[in-house]
Design a protein around this motif. Structure first.
Motif, PDB file in Angstrom:
ATOM      1  N   PHE A  77       0.833  -1.197   0.000  1.00 56.72           N
ATOM      2  CA  PHE A  77       0.000   0.000   0.000  1.00 56.72           C
ATOM      3  C   PHE A  77       0.873   1.255   0.000  1.00 56.72           C
ATOM      4  CE2 PHE A  77      -2.409   3.490   1.700  1.00 56.72           C
ATOM      5  CZ  PHE A  77      -3.634   3.364   1.061  1.00 56.72           C
ATOM      6  N   ALA A  78       1.887   1.267   0.860  1.00 52.78           N
ATOM      7  CA  ALA A  78       2.775   2.431   0.945  1.00 52.78           C
ATOM      8  C   ALA A  78       3.413   2.732  -0.415  1.00 52.78           C
ATOM      9  CB  ALA A  78       3.849   2.191   2.000  1.00 52.78           C
ATOM     10  N   VAL A  79       3.807   1.698  -1.137  1.00 57.05           N
ATOM     11  CA  VAL A  79       4.412   1.883  -2.458  1.00 57.05           C
ATOM     12  C   VAL A  79       3.359   2.316  -3.482  1.00 57.05           C
ATOM     13  CG1 VAL A  79       5.549   0.672  -4.367  1.00 57.05           C
ATOM     14  CG2 VAL A  79       6.307   0.281  -2.010  1.00 57.05           C
ATOM     15  N   ALA A  80       2.224   1.621  -3.503  1.00 59.19           N
ATOM     16  CA  ALA A  80       1.184   1.905  -4.502  1.00 59.19           C
ATOM     17  C   ALA A  80       0.640   3.326  -4.402  1.00 59.19           C
ATOM     18  CB  ALA A  80       0.040   0.896  -4.369  1.00 59.19           C
ATOM     19  N   PHE A  81       0.530   3.848  -3.183  1.00 58.73           N
ATOM     20  CA  PHE A  81      -0.055   5.176  -2.994  1.00 58.73           C
ATOM     21  C   PHE A  81       0.980   6.235  -2.600  1.00 58.73           C
ATOM     22  CE2 PHE A  81      -3.675   2.390  -2.855  1.00 58.73           C
ATOM     23  CZ  PHE A  81      -4.639   3.107  -3.553  1.00 58.73           C
ATOM     24  N   ASP A  82       2.256   5.848  -2.634  1.00 58.69           N
ATOM     25  CA  ASP A  82       3.356   6.766  -2.349  1.00 58.69           C
ATOM     26  C   ASP A  82       3.145   7.510  -1.030  1.00 58.69           C
ATOM     27  OD1 ASP A  82       5.815   7.955  -2.798  1.00 58.69           O
ATOM     28  OD2 ASP A  82       4.951   9.633  -3.917  1.00 58.69           O
ATOM     29  N   VAL A  83       2.881   6.733   0.030  1.00 56.27           N
ATOM     30  CA  VAL A  83       2.711   7.297   1.366  1.00 56.27           C
ATOM     31  C   VAL A  83       3.688   6.607   2.320  1.00 56.27           C
ATOM     32  CG1 VAL A  83       0.300   8.000   1.082  1.00 56.27           C
ATOM     33  CG2 VAL A  83       0.810   5.695   1.885  1.00 56.27           C
ATOM     34  N   GLU A  84       4.015   7.303   3.390  1.00 54.69           N
ATOM     35  CA  GLU A  84       4.938   6.781   4.379  1.00 54.69           C
ATOM     36  C   GLU A  84       4.183   5.996   5.454  1.00 54.69           C
ATOM     37  OE1 GLU A  84       7.909   8.619   7.762  1.00 54.69           O
ATOM     38  OE2 GLU A  84       7.387   9.841   6.017  1.00 54.69           O
ATOM     39  N   ARG A  85       4.700   4.852   5.821  1.00 52.44           N
ATOM     40  CA  ARG A  85       4.100   4.078   6.912  1.00 52.44           C
ATOM     41  C   ARG A  85       4.136   4.911   8.181  1.00 52.44           C
ATOM     42  NH1 ARG A  85       5.849  -2.188   6.136  1.00 52.44           N
ATOM     43  NH2 ARG A  85       4.645  -2.369   8.070  1.00 52.44           N
ATOM     44  N   GLU A  86       3.013   4.914   8.898  1.00 52.04           N
ATOM     45  CA  GLU A  86       2.833   5.701  10.115  1.00 52.04           C
ATOM     46  C   GLU A  86       3.155   7.176   9.868  1.00 52.04           C
ATOM     47  OE1 GLU A  86       3.458   3.449  13.931  1.00 52.04           O
ATOM     48  OE2 GLU A  86       4.966   2.450  12.677  1.00 52.04           O
ATOM     49  N   GLY A  87       2.789   7.670   8.676  1.00 52.66           N
ATOM     50  CA  GLY A  87       3.141   9.026   8.277  1.00 52.66           C
ATOM     51  C   GLY A  87       2.067  10.082   8.501  1.00 52.66           C
ATOM     52  N   CYS A  88       0.927   9.727   9.085  1.00 48.23           N
ATOM     53  CA  CYS A  88      -0.118  10.716   9.346  1.00 48.23           C
ATOM     54  C   CYS A  88       0.353  11.699  10.417  1.00 48.23           C
ATOM     55  CB  CYS A  88      -1.398  10.050   9.840  1.00 48.23           C
ATOM     56  SG  CYS A  88      -2.285   9.102   8.594  1.00 48.23           S
ATOM     57  N   SER A  89      -0.071  12.945  10.293  1.00 51.18           N
ATOM     58  CA  SER A  89       0.258  13.926  11.329  1.00 51.18           C
ATOM     59  C   SER A  89      -0.630  13.741  12.553  1.00 51.18           C
ATOM     60  CB  SER A  89       0.126  15.349  10.778  1.00 51.18           C
ATOM     61  OG  SER A  89      -1.179  15.576  10.296  1.00 51.18           O
ATOM     62  N   ASP A  90      -1.881  13.296  12.352  1.00 51.37           N
ATOM     63  CA  ASP A  90      -2.799  13.035  13.459  1.00 51.37           C
ATOM     64  C   ASP A  90      -2.986  11.533  13.557  1.00 51.37           C
ATOM     65  OD1 ASP A  90      -4.843  12.783  15.306  1.00 51.37           O
ATOM     66  OD2 ASP A  90      -6.229  14.128  14.268  1.00 51.37           O
ATOM     67  N   LEU A  91      -2.413  10.925  14.601  1.00 57.81           N
ATOM     68  CA  LEU A  91      -2.478   9.480  14.780  1.00 57.81           C
ATOM     69  C   LEU A  91      -3.546   9.077  15.798  1.00 57.81           C
ATOM     70  CD1 LEU A  91       1.356   8.706  14.835  1.00 57.81           C
ATOM     71  CD2 LEU A  91      -0.237   8.342  12.952  1.00 57.81           C
ATOM     72  N   ASP A  92      -4.523   9.959  16.047  1.00 53.59           N
ATOM     73  CA  ASP A  92      -5.588   9.672  17.011  1.00 53.59           C
ATOM     74  C   ASP A  92      -6.176   8.294  16.739  1.00 53.59           C
ATOM     75  OD1 ASP A  92      -8.698   9.768  17.642  1.00 53.59           O
ATOM     76  OD2 ASP A  92      -7.719  11.202  18.981  1.00 53.59           O
ATOM     77  N   LEU A  93      -6.371   7.507  17.790  1.00 50.03           N
ATOM     78  CA  LEU A  93      -6.860   6.135  17.631  1.00 50.03           C
ATOM     79  C   LEU A  93      -8.317   6.050  17.214  1.00 50.03           C
ATOM     80  CD1 LEU A  93      -5.265   4.394  20.740  1.00 50.03           C
ATOM     81  CD2 LEU A  93      -4.611   4.133  18.351  1.00 50.03           C
TER      82      LEU A  93
END
Length: 166
Positions: A56-72
């Motif tokens: 997923f990280a590769v397909a959508f060019d996003v960083e794992r655990e890369g969100c600025s808001d990690l609210d559960l």
């Protein structure tokens, strides 16, 4: 893709449309969190979720655990991003997911492309290990309702930890 994928995709698309009242996804629907459910005591599940998350990280060019808001429970981010990866969610009383999980924050405009990719790549025939359970939670602002009556599932329907939302 196999016929079972298209049956799941069609059923999932119809469920999303019904749950959202068939409104335009980009104009009126909420953002979402897609949880990939992990059974931490099952190596096939661990391998499958690792493959799914990496791909997923590769397909959508996003960083794992890369969100600025990690609210559960109710994160708010500006773009598609990957939330935390929690294999011990079942040990955390503040986590609404009752097992292990990897989360993806999905803005409404990205829902179609993410769901299409996720439904194909959750299958063992694609990830090489195990059929993953997916849990799609709308973020409407009503946390209890979002996690108790509005999540859409593919695979097993795991029960959330509703005590954290009361």
């Amino acid at each position: 893709p196999p016929k079972s994928y298209w049956r799941q995709w069609n059923a999932g698309s119809a469920a999303v449309a019904r749950k959202l009242g068939a409104r335009s996804a980009a104009a009126t629907s909420p953002d979402f969190v897609l949880y990939t459910i992990v059974m931490p005591n099952n190596q096939f599940s661990l391998n499958a979720v690792e493959q799914f998350t990496s791909d997923f990280a590769v397909a959508f060019d996003v960083e794992r655990e890369g969100c600025s808001d990690l609210d559960l429970v109710s994160p708010s981010n500006d773009a598609l991003c990957m939330l935390g990866e929690n294999l011990d969610a079942y040990k955390d009383e503040s986590n609404p997911i009752g097992t292990g999980e990897h989360g993806i924050y999905i803005p409404a405009a990205d829902l179609g492309s993410v769901l299409q990719w996720a439904l194909l790549n959750r299958a063992s025939s694609t990830n090489g290990f195990y059929d993953l359970d997916l849990w799609l939670v709308p973020l409407t602002g009503d946390d209890f309702g979002d996690y108790s009556s509005r999540p859409m599932t593919v695979g097993d329907a795991w029960k959330p930890n509703l005590a954290t939302l009361s």
